[in-house]
Design an enzyme around this catalytic site. Structure first.
Site, PDB file in Angstrom:
ATOM      1  N   PHE A  71     -16.844  30.188 -65.128  1.00  0.00           N
ATOM      2  CA  PHE A  71     -15.786  31.164 -65.377  1.00  0.00           C
ATOM      3  C   PHE A  71     -15.411  31.796 -64.039  1.00  0.00           C
ATOM      4  O   PHE A  71     -16.271  32.036 -63.203  1.00  0.00           O
ATOM      5  CB  PHE A  71     -16.282  32.281 -66.311  1.00  0.00           C
ATOM      6  CG  PHE A  71     -16.733  31.833 -67.670  1.00  0.00           C
ATOM      7  CD1 PHE A  71     -17.950  31.204 -67.843  1.00  0.00           C
ATOM      8  CD2 PHE A  71     -15.958  32.088 -68.795  1.00  0.00           C
ATOM      9  CE1 PHE A  71     -18.385  30.810 -69.107  1.00  0.00           C
ATOM     10  CE2 PHE A  71     -16.380  31.703 -70.063  1.00  0.00           C
ATOM     11  CZ  PHE A  71     -17.595  31.065 -70.216  1.00  0.00           C
ATOM     12  N   GLU A  72     -14.133  32.136 -63.879  1.00  0.00           N
ATOM     13  CA  GLU A  72     -13.675  32.682 -62.598  1.00  0.00           C
ATOM     14  C   GLU A  72     -14.339  34.003 -62.235  1.00  0.00           C
ATOM     15  O   GLU A  72     -14.370  34.387 -61.077  1.00  0.00           O
ATOM     16  CB  GLU A  72     -12.160  32.833 -62.621  1.00  0.00           C
ATOM     17  CG  GLU A  72     -11.647  33.807 -63.660  1.00  0.00           C
ATOM     18  CD  GLU A  72     -10.353  33.353 -64.302  1.00  0.00           C
ATOM     19  OE1 GLU A  72     -10.380  32.369 -65.064  1.00  0.00           O
ATOM     20  OE2 GLU A  72      -9.323  33.978 -64.044  1.00  0.00           O
ATOM     21  N   SER A  73     -14.870  34.705 -63.215  1.00  0.00           N
ATOM     22  CA  SER A  73     -15.552  35.973 -62.944  1.00  0.00           C
ATOM     23  C   SER A  73     -16.852  35.748 -62.186  1.00  0.00           C
ATOM     24  O   SER A  73     -17.401  36.683 -61.598  1.00  0.00           O
ATOM     25  CB  SER A  73     -15.860  36.684 -64.259  1.00  0.00           C
ATOM     26  OG  SER A  73     -16.681  35.853 -65.068  1.00  0.00           O
ATOM     27  N   GLY A  74     -17.367  34.506 -62.233  1.00  0.00           N
ATOM     28  CA  GLY A  74     -18.640  34.199 -61.593  1.00  0.00           C
ATOM     29  C   GLY A  74     -19.736  33.795 -62.562  1.00  0.00           C
ATOM     30  O   GLY A  74     -20.850  33.509 -62.149  1.00  0.00           O
TER      31      GLY A  74
ATOM     32  N   ASN B 103      -6.019  34.249 -58.462  1.00  0.00           N
ATOM     33  CA  ASN B 103      -7.331  34.848 -58.204  1.00  0.00           C
ATOM     34  C   ASN B 103      -7.911  34.346 -56.880  1.00  0.00           C
ATOM     35  O   ASN B 103      -8.482  35.120 -56.107  1.00  0.00           O
ATOM     36  CB  ASN B 103      -8.303  34.497 -59.340  1.00  0.00           C
ATOM     37  CG  ASN B 103      -8.211  35.481 -60.494  1.00  0.00           C
ATOM     38  OD1 ASN B 103      -7.731  36.601 -60.332  1.00  0.00           O
ATOM     39  ND2 ASN B 103      -8.676  35.067 -61.664  1.00  0.00           N
TER      40      ASN B 103
END
Lengths: 276, 301
Positions: A71-74, B103
């Site tokens: 996920f891009e959040s990490g 992002n």
């Protein structure tokens, strides 16, 4: 937390694989089932928000037990979260993840070509799979949307992408107003000429049908049960090709979810928050 | 004796000048510094440039209060509900300037600043309309000759981050996913750390691998329990999803946002009274349901 229905759903006996009857599930549940089947065992899947969150959990619980999600959040996970996920940062998605890291770590995997499949949504899609989540026209008005998030990055760099969208004619445009996430550009070898490292859109799944891409151009691959191909074609503002024209094969009927898949969807989204 | 940087939220936030570029909401939906953001609203510090990946509704609130001139971000809205209506209104009317990023491009912009280089190259954005926006340049890589996008450095005046614990010195522990928190901290001229708990520096030094924010980067430390609500903080409280859905309904029109801010920002003195009001009037249970504790980490000599 969990749900006792998951125990019945993962028993693995033959009955679990029996198809359910159309009408027993919602169009969004059908989308999740179709999306889950796009994840192969061993894949690294870049999982965005909403339906793909559920699709990964279904895939890893069924045919793809060694798939990984990033996920891009990490967040990096190898199993379903034990609790419903509103977003990728809900505590149940962080709890017992494999790794909680940084965005540049996860995006670096994408940039190196380590992500097999990425999922995308959009407000608008065009003939060549370009997606818009930045601004759309509504008559004279321009409506501002939230923007890209990580979608452009996934669209540019994942080996292949699968697009999930509600089937609404206003979302289909001959040419999107703004290319937030590039698909196949103008078709043909456009991506190669632009220098894009990833392979681009491979499939579109809507609430009525699934679509493929032929030489970069969208074509109708299969209709969900009960949906007439001509009604799907009529929803597009250009002369949409079908698998008949693109591949010389009749338009198929989308495989319905199995009982097991449906039970899992309802375990991971017990109130139908994303899949009603 | 090391410098004690602890202070109150009002004092810390008053150091942010009008016209500043402020990076916040850097761990995506996780640990968004809402308490500090609400203090910006209370003090009316305006003409801000907001920098971030997605901000969930923090940016929407600052925009709704009329404090923002420019947004440099990948996504601005409400993750649970979709659009942020203040952002939408302001962007459509031209009240704010929006610099569109992905992002990764905003991450690279901060990373470039943190490394002291003018730009970093990427093969993301190629072929998108984002790449054609004026801040970027598409060029041929001088080594291989393939197209790349040059992402120029972005150095905010302030990075505002919320973490689990920090020492008075500014050395901080943050766990859970971190998004682009550390890039922003290294890129910014000034850093405000808000935290669930101020701890002794010896607690920080017992687990130095967890310390990615260190004292020389930090200007102020503010203890703000519940300081990221309605976003989640690993180990402390979960995301208040209902809040985001209610906020979307309540702020569909500009008057609705004003009423929301009157109640929840201007109608409370500080985070403690916000929390009291929340527990009295809403009181959803956001507590951690499985108090997972990591295996012991050993250091030594």
């Amino acid at each position: 937390m969990g749900n006792e229905r998951s125990a019945g759903g993962t028993g693995g006996d033959g009955a679990d694989r029996e198809p359910v009857t159309p009408g027993e599930y919602t169009p969004r549940e059908q989308m999740v089932s179709a999306a889950a089947r796009e994840i192969d065992d061993g894949d690294v899947a870049f999982v965005g928000m909403r339906l793909p969150l559920i699709a990964f959990q279904v895939a890893v619980s069924t045919h793809a037990p060694t798939a990984m999600s990033v996920f891009e959040s990490g967040v990096v996970r190898d199993d379903p979260a034990d609790g419903f996920l509103h977003t990728m940062c809900d505590l149940s998605n962080l709890n017992r993840a494999v790794s909680l890291t940084e965005m540049t770590d996860v995006m670096g995997r994408l940039a190196r070509g380590d992500v097999d499949v990425g999922f995308l949504g959009g407000a608008e899609i065009d003939r060549y799979g370009n997606l818009n989540t930045t601004r759309v026209r509504d008559g004279d008005r321009t409506i501002r949307l939230p923007g890209s998030g990580g979608a452009c990055d996934i669209a540019c760099m994942a080996d292949r992408t699968v697009i999930l969208m509600a089937h609404e004619p206003r979302r289909f445009a001959e040419r999107v107003e703004y290319v937030t996430s590039p698909g196949h550009g103008e078709g043909g070898d456009w991506r190669e000429r632009e220098g894009l490292p990833g392979g681009g859109p491979d499939a579109l799944v809507t609430t009525k049908a699934t679509f493929g891409f032929d030489d970069g151009e969208l074509f109708l691959r299969s209709c969900h049960p009960g949906v007439d191909p001509s009604s799907v074609v009529g929803d597009f503002p250009w002369d949409l090709r079908t698998s008949e024209g693109a591949r010389g094969e009749p338009v198929a009927t989308t495989d319905v979810p199995t009982r097991e898949e449906l039970d899992l969807v309802r375990t991971f989204d017990p109130d139908g928050f994303w899949t009603e | 004796m090391q410098q004690d940087k602890t202070t109150g939220m009002a004092e810390a936030v008053s150091r942010i000048d009008p016209g500043s570029a402020v990076a916040a909401g850097l761990a995506l939906e996780h640990a968004i510094p809402f308490a500090a953001g609400h203090e910006l609203l209370r003090q009316g510090i305006d003409d801000l440039t907001l920098v971030g990946p997605i901000s969930d509704v923090l940016f929407d609130q600052l925009i709704g209060a009329g404090l923002v001139s420019r947004v440099r971000a990948a996504w601005t809205g409400n993750v649970s509900a979709g659009s942020g209506y203040n952002f939408r209104r302001a962007a459509e009317s031209g009240d704010i300037e929006v610099e569109n990023h992905s992002n990764f491009s905003i991450a690279l912009a901060l990373q470039a600043a943190s490394m002291g280089v003018p730009y970093l190259p990427t093969r993301s954005l190629l072929g998108s309309d984002i790449a054609t926006e004026p801040q970027f340049q598409v060029a041929d890589d001088p080594f291989e000759g393939e197209p790349i996008v040059r992402v120029p450095a972005v150095a905010p005046d302030w990075a505002v981050v919320h973490v689990q614990r920090a020492a008075p010195t500014g050395d901080a522990h943050f766990w859970g996913n971190t998004g682009i928190t550390y890039e922003a901290v290294r890129a910014a001229d000034h850093v405000l750390v808000t935290c669930e708990e101020v701890v002794d520096v010896s607690t920080i030094k017992r687990d130095p691998s967890r310390t990615r924010i260190t004292r020389e980067q930090v200007d102020a430390v503010v203890e703000a329990p519940f300081g990221a609500h309605p976003s989640p903080v690993a180990g402390h409280y979960d995301r208040d999803n209902e809040f985001f859905l209610e906020y979307a309904d309540e702020t569909r029109e500009a008057d609705g946002f004003d009423a929301w801010a009157d109640a929840w920002v201007h109608g409370v003195d500080d985070r403690e009274s916000y929390r009291e009001r929340y527990e009295r009037e809403v009181g959803r249970d956001l507590s951690v349901t499985e108090p997972t504790v990591a295996a012991e980490v050993r250091y030594g000599q």
